[in-house]
Design a protein around this motif. Structure first.
Motif, PDB file in Angstrom:
ATOM      1  N   GLY A 216      74.725 105.571  54.866  1.00 16.54           N
ATOM      2  CA  GLY A 216      75.581 104.655  54.004  1.00 16.54           C
ATOM      3  C   GLY A 216      74.648 104.171  53.098  1.00 16.54           C
ATOM      4  O   GLY A 216      74.817 103.895  51.742  1.00 16.54           O
ATOM      5  N   HIS A 217      73.192 103.725  53.386  1.00 17.35           N
ATOM      6  CA  HIS A 217      72.242 103.167  52.591  1.00 17.35           C
ATOM      7  C   HIS A 217      71.660 104.209  51.547  1.00 17.35           C
ATOM      8  O   HIS A 217      71.108 103.793  50.437  1.00 17.35           O
ATOM      9  N   LYS A 218      71.671 105.425  51.936  1.00 13.84           N
ATOM     10  CA  LYS A 218      70.968 106.405  50.778  1.00 13.84           C
ATOM     11  C   LYS A 218      72.374 106.937  49.893  1.00 13.84           C
ATOM     12  O   LYS A 218      72.011 106.997  48.953  1.00 13.84           O
ATOM     13  N   SER A 219      73.656 106.960  50.349  1.00 13.20           N
ATOM     14  CA  SER A 219      74.581 107.738  49.654  1.00 13.20           C
ATOM     15  C   SER A 219      76.097 107.148  49.385  1.00 13.20           C
ATOM     16  O   SER A 219      76.858 107.727  48.875  1.00 13.20           O
ATOM     17  N   MET A 220      76.143 105.986  50.220  1.00 13.16           N
ATOM     18  CA  MET A 220      77.465 105.406  50.289  1.00 13.16           C
ATOM     19  C   MET A 220      77.713 104.067  49.730  1.00 13.16           C
ATOM     20  O   MET A 220      78.467 103.335  50.392  1.00 13.16           O
ATOM     21  N   ALA A 221      76.455 103.568  49.183  1.00 13.88           N
ATOM     22  CA  ALA A 221      76.824 102.326  48.437  1.00 13.88           C
ATOM     23  C   ALA A 221      77.111 100.971  49.504  1.00 13.88           C
ATOM     24  O   ALA A 221      77.489 100.472  49.505  1.00 13.88           O
ATOM     25  N   SER A 222      75.928 101.361  50.602  1.00 11.31           N
ATOM     26  CA  SER A 222      76.343 100.269  51.567  1.00 11.31           C
ATOM     27  C   SER A 222      75.087  99.720  51.969  1.00 11.31           C
ATOM     28  O   SER A 222      73.888 100.272  51.772  1.00 11.31           O
ATOM     29  N   SER A 223      75.166  98.464  52.344  1.00  8.89           N
ATOM     30  CA  SER A 223      73.926  97.724  52.871  1.00  8.89           C
ATOM     31  C   SER A 223      73.323  98.215  53.970  1.00  8.89           C
ATOM     32  O   SER A 223      74.210  98.320  55.035  1.00  8.89           O
ATOM     33  N   GLY A 224      72.156  98.492  54.181  1.00  7.54           N
ATOM     34  CA  GLY A 224      71.737  99.438  55.242  1.00  7.54           C
ATOM     35  C   GLY A 224      70.894  98.519  56.541  1.00  7.54           C
ATOM     36  O   GLY A 224      70.826  97.313  56.195  1.00  7.54           O
TER      37      GLY A 224
ATOM     38  N   TYR B  45      68.817 100.584  51.105  1.00 10.43           N
ATOM     39  CA  TYR B  45      67.159 100.668  51.356  1.00 10.43           C
ATOM     40  C   TYR B  45      66.443  99.863  50.795  1.00 10.43           C
ATOM     41  O   TYR B  45      65.199 100.070  50.548  1.00 10.43           O
ATOM     42  N   SER B  46      66.899  98.470  50.737  1.00  7.26           N
ATOM     43  CA  SER B  46      66.304  97.649  49.723  1.00  7.26           C
ATOM     44  C   SER B  46      64.661  97.372  50.014  1.00  7.26           C
ATOM     45  O   SER B  46      64.087  96.730  49.036  1.00  7.26           O
ATOM     46  N   LEU B 254      62.358 105.839  65.983  1.00  5.95           N
ATOM     47  CA  LEU B 254      62.678 106.879  65.063  1.00  5.95           C
ATOM     48  C   LEU B 254      62.037 106.658  63.901  1.00  5.95           C
ATOM     49  O   LEU B 254      62.504 106.879  62.859  1.00  5.95           O
ATOM     50  N   GLY B 255      60.784 106.022  63.861  1.00  2.14           N
ATOM     51  CA  GLY B 255      60.054 106.028  62.642  1.00  2.14           C
ATOM     52  C   GLY B 255      60.180 104.549  62.224  1.00  2.14           C
ATOM     53  O   GLY B 255      59.299 103.574  62.314  1.00  2.14           O
ATOM     54  N   CYS B 256      61.365 104.212  61.569  1.00  4.83           N
ATOM     55  CA  CYS B 256      61.659 102.772  61.026  1.00  4.83           C
ATOM     56  C   CYS B 256      63.326 102.362  61.675  1.00  4.83           C
ATOM     57  O   CYS B 256      64.027 103.214  61.686  1.00  4.83           O
ATOM     58  N   THR B 257      63.236 101.060  61.740  1.00  4.86           N
ATOM     59  CA  THR B 257      64.909 100.479  62.406  1.00  4.86           C
ATOM     60  C   THR B 257      65.429  99.866  61.142  1.00  4.86           C
ATOM     61  O   THR B 257      66.212 100.392  60.443  1.00  4.86           O
ATOM     62  N   LEU B 258      65.023  98.481  61.016  1.00  9.36           N
ATOM     63  CA  LEU B 258      65.860  97.677  60.292  1.00  9.36           C
ATOM     64  C   LEU B 258      65.469  97.782  58.496  1.00  9.36           C
ATOM     65  O   LEU B 258      64.952  97.102  57.959  1.00  9.36           O
ATOM     66  N   ARG B 259      65.943  98.828  58.058  1.00 10.14           N
ATOM     67  CA  ARG B 259      65.358  99.256  56.639  1.00 10.14           C
ATOM     68  C   ARG B 259      66.367  98.991  55.721  1.00 10.14           C
ATOM     69  O   ARG B 259      67.174  99.387  55.132  1.00 10.14           O
ATOM     70  N   GLY B 260      66.576  97.444  55.810  1.00 12.29           N
ATOM     71  CA  GLY B 260      67.588  97.115  54.908  1.00 12.29           C
ATOM     72  C   GLY B 260      67.778  95.125  54.792  1.00 12.29           C
ATOM     73  O   GLY B 260      66.600  94.872  55.351  1.00 12.29           O
ATOM     74  N   ALA B 261      68.548  94.776  54.441  1.00 12.28           N
ATOM     75  CA  ALA B 261      68.576  93.390  54.203  1.00 12.28           C
ATOM     76  C   ALA B 261      68.648  92.470  55.432  1.00 12.28           C
ATOM     77  O   ALA B 261      68.045  91.132  55.224  1.00 12.28           O
ATOM     78  N   GLY B 262      68.879  92.673  56.643  1.00 14.47           N
ATOM     79  CA  GLY B 262      68.911  92.197  57.664  1.00 14.47           C
ATOM     80  C   GLY B 262      67.597  91.485  58.102  1.00 14.47           C
ATOM     81  O   GLY B 262      67.325  90.385  58.375  1.00 14.47           O
ATOM     82  N   ILE B 263      66.659  92.147  57.987  1.00 10.27           N
ATOM     83  CA  ILE B 263      65.261  91.740  58.266  1.00 10.27           C
ATOM     84  C   ILE B 263      64.842  90.518  57.189  1.00 10.27           C
ATOM     85  O   ILE B 263      64.200  89.615  57.708  1.00 10.27           O
ATOM     86  N   LEU B 264      65.315  90.625  55.984  1.00 11.51           N
ATOM     87  CA  LEU B 264      64.891  89.573  54.989  1.00 11.51           C
ATOM     88  C   LEU B 264      65.710  88.536  55.548  1.00 11.51           C
ATOM     89  O   LEU B 264      65.460  87.242  55.303  1.00 11.51           O
ATOM     90  N   THR B 265      66.995  88.587  56.006  1.00 10.59           N
ATOM     91  CA  THR B 265      67.865  87.201  56.454  1.00 10.59           C
ATOM     92  C   THR B 265      67.047  86.877  57.778  1.00 10.59           C
ATOM     93  O   THR B 265      66.980  85.458  57.755  1.00 10.59           O
ATOM     94  N   MET B 266      66.539  87.566  58.477  1.00  8.47           N
ATOM     95  CA  MET B 266      65.673  87.031  59.584  1.00  8.47           C
ATOM     96  C   MET B 266      64.279  86.142  59.085  1.00  8.47           C
ATOM     97  O   MET B 266      64.087  84.956  59.621  1.00  8.47           O
TER      98      MET B 266
END
Lengths: 382, 382
Positions: A216-224, B45-46, B254-266
């Motif tokens: 989703g976060h790589k190619s489906m315009a989703s927040s990952g 993947y911000s 698996l390398g990394c987990t929370l590769r997105g906005a959730g960690i920034l909200t935490m």
């Protein structure tokens, strides 16, 4: 330490108006609808209010219809589940379909997480080696050889993985040939479409995949992080099997996965995602034009020629030469691009780097080309 | 199917001004700072722009400092990682620390995902049974008996799990006694603090846990799914071990987990989360007051007395009697509360239901109490 926490508030991502050419980012930029959705559904466990036992059976918001009806049609599979991302979907499939000690055959350009998923599931990996530069091609016939090689060592081949396209060069290996080999050899084929599902019109049936994975976060315009996994009823019975201890919950998913806003961003973006896959040919044409212009500046596209994807890997002896004497050394390119509000090439890289042109207007890409042109012409070579 | 997708856009969560008493939701409501963060970091993947190999080593935004310095102090552990949620953290710990075929001892009130995690890791579960109603108490001494019972069957006990508090009754089992038993028996203790980490001032050292698990969306004002796992250097060497195939990546993650906005909200919520744990006693006092008032209306609090948590499980013969003849039958309570903009009790429940008073102003709770009072007095009993 716990007294000085204000630094974690109000963090900003970057300057507005910047051009981001990071391949990780281009396909994950949210649509306006998804930006609305994320604020509306941001709180904690926000999608679980009307849950009756599993994420995929929630009627309000209409997750059930999205996951049970719409995504299977999009992915050309019988069943789909939402995962934490592509890697987590690959792990679930490997863990469910293979016995520990078996071997997975994977393309030599596979993402590193394919190796991690296999290792975590207790599997060995037999690579289908990629060829030399500049093309780094994986020969689909190599799957037959790899399967034979593994079997020759007495190993049981439990699965094959094709990364379509790979995340380094954007190479597209003919999936039908790989699929036919796998079918003949009795090995299920999983296609990692992290850079295709949501960009290109791809589905399990047309690719010949037994399992298809998307990001989703790589190619489906989703927040990952968020991903999708689709498969046939036959394999779904194993991958999505129910727990013996908690019989109404799916074991491999630990019950539910995306219990939050991410799934709503995927849903909100989905109409636009479906539309954009129809314009894929224009994206490819744009990428080829961009790569051609970069070539004139001394940056050589690697991988498939003609190129078939927006993900591009360049080598550049010129930038490398400049970096030897430039102020800031090998960081000069990152700095120079940053000055021009262009981001996405990893700090410190000059001799080879990846970028993506996906969904960037040609005017933005012209600004990127001008920037490279300026940087090359203003800097003395070593 | 793919032609009619507009329904997935612009989905709304619920009416504004509503009171949500769902235990799943109360601790996950974002702070204003986290709402800002989620919009700023919403895209794909911000957080990965400046990644140099792992999520926990990203300096900008300051994830490294948050995960490597701040969270370990907060959780009283040597090391912390971000996970996709509490269940995923429990699975990682079980999968890493136990051998397949071993047995996990778990409290009878454990969340169902503890059973799923054990089953997925190939482990058996020996329960420490909960007592009868109305208290449903788990006797900490029961851990000794359960360990002996399992060993008596020839099983190897690889881990013990204590859910602190459990998610049904909000019961708090004395963790120090459990911890001493586990230490004596040589069994690592993992504490599932999904409903305590971020609400109460708890840490691995004070609880006596070898591994502590938290949930961002349940109790840390974070956009889900997201969780934390903390442990000692000794166990971290196993749980966070590196891959053999990809040596700079952590296998179990698996390398990394929370590769997105959730960690920034935490991160954005964290200063407020630290502050709110200092006010926990007030929350407990408020819950006790609320439960007392509910008792006067014929709703009987189950679980610990005096109660020690905002999560409350009520039984109500009165509402059940009403439901027998009420319009809409057992859905009458949900409908009546919805009319009054009160949400969070599962549709169809009357005889027993859960709710939470966490962070709700007393005035809101008074409105909830008035609603129950009206509903009971306006409906004839069967």
């Amino acid at each position: 330490m716990l007294d000085n926490l204000d630094k974690f508030k109000c963090l900003k991502r970057g300057p507005s108006g910047a051009i981001n050419i990071d391949p990780l980012q281009r396909g994950g930029v949210l649509t306006p609808e998804a930006r609305e959705a994320i604020l509306e559904w941001a709180d904690g466990y926000s999608v679980c209010d009307f849950c009756t036992g599993s994420l995929e059976s929630i009627d309000s918001p209409p997750i059930r219809e999205f996951v049970q009806d719409v995504l299977p049609e999009f992915l050309e599979t019988d069943q789909v589940r939402i995962t934490h991302g592509a890697r987590e979907g690959i792990f679930a499939a490997m863990h469910a379909l293979c016995e520990r000690g078996e071997t997975v055959v994977a393309d030599g350009n596979a993402h590193y997480t394919t190796l991690l998923a296999a290792e975590l599931a207790g599997l060995k990996v037999e690579p289908v080696p990629a060829g030399q530069e500049p093309h780094y091609r994986v020969d689909p016939q190599g799957y037959e050889e790899a399967i034979e090689r593994a079997r020759g060592k007495g190993e049981v081949v439990g699965m094959a993985v094709l990364t379509y396209p790979d995340g380094n060069y954007g190479n597209l290996v003919d999936p039908r040939t790989v699929s036919e080999i796998c079918r003949r050899e009795g090995v299920p084929l999983i296609i990692n479409g992290a850079y295709s599902v949501g960009r290109m019109a791809v589905g399990a049936k047309s690719l010949g995949a037994d399992v298809i994975i998307g990001s989703g976060h790589k190619s489906m315009a989703s927040s990952g992080p968020i991903g999708v996994i689709g498969t046939s009823d036959e394999l779904a019975a194993m991958i999505f099997r129910r727990s013996q201890l908690v019989p109404h919950k799916e074991l491999e998913m630990l019950g539910c996965t995306l219990r939050g806003a991410g799934i709503l961003t995927m849903m909100a973006s989905f109409p636009a995602v479906v539309e954009r896959t129809k314009l894929w040919d224009e994206e490819v044409e744009k990428a080829r034009w961009f790569a051609g212009e970069m070539g004139k500046l001394g940056m050589d596209l690697q991988g498939d020629r003609p190129h078939g994807h927006d993900l591009m890997f360049f080598k550049s002896e010129i930038l490398y030469e400049i970096s030897k004497t430039a102020k800031k050394g090998r960081y000069f390119l990152y700095r120079e691009l940053k000055k021009r509000k262009i981001f996405g090439i990893k700090p410190g890289l000059t001799r080879q780097f990846k970028l993506s042109s996906y969904l960037l207007p040609r005017d933005d890409l012209k600004m990127v080309l001008s920037a490279f042109e300026e940087i090359v012409s203003h800097h003395p070579k070593a």
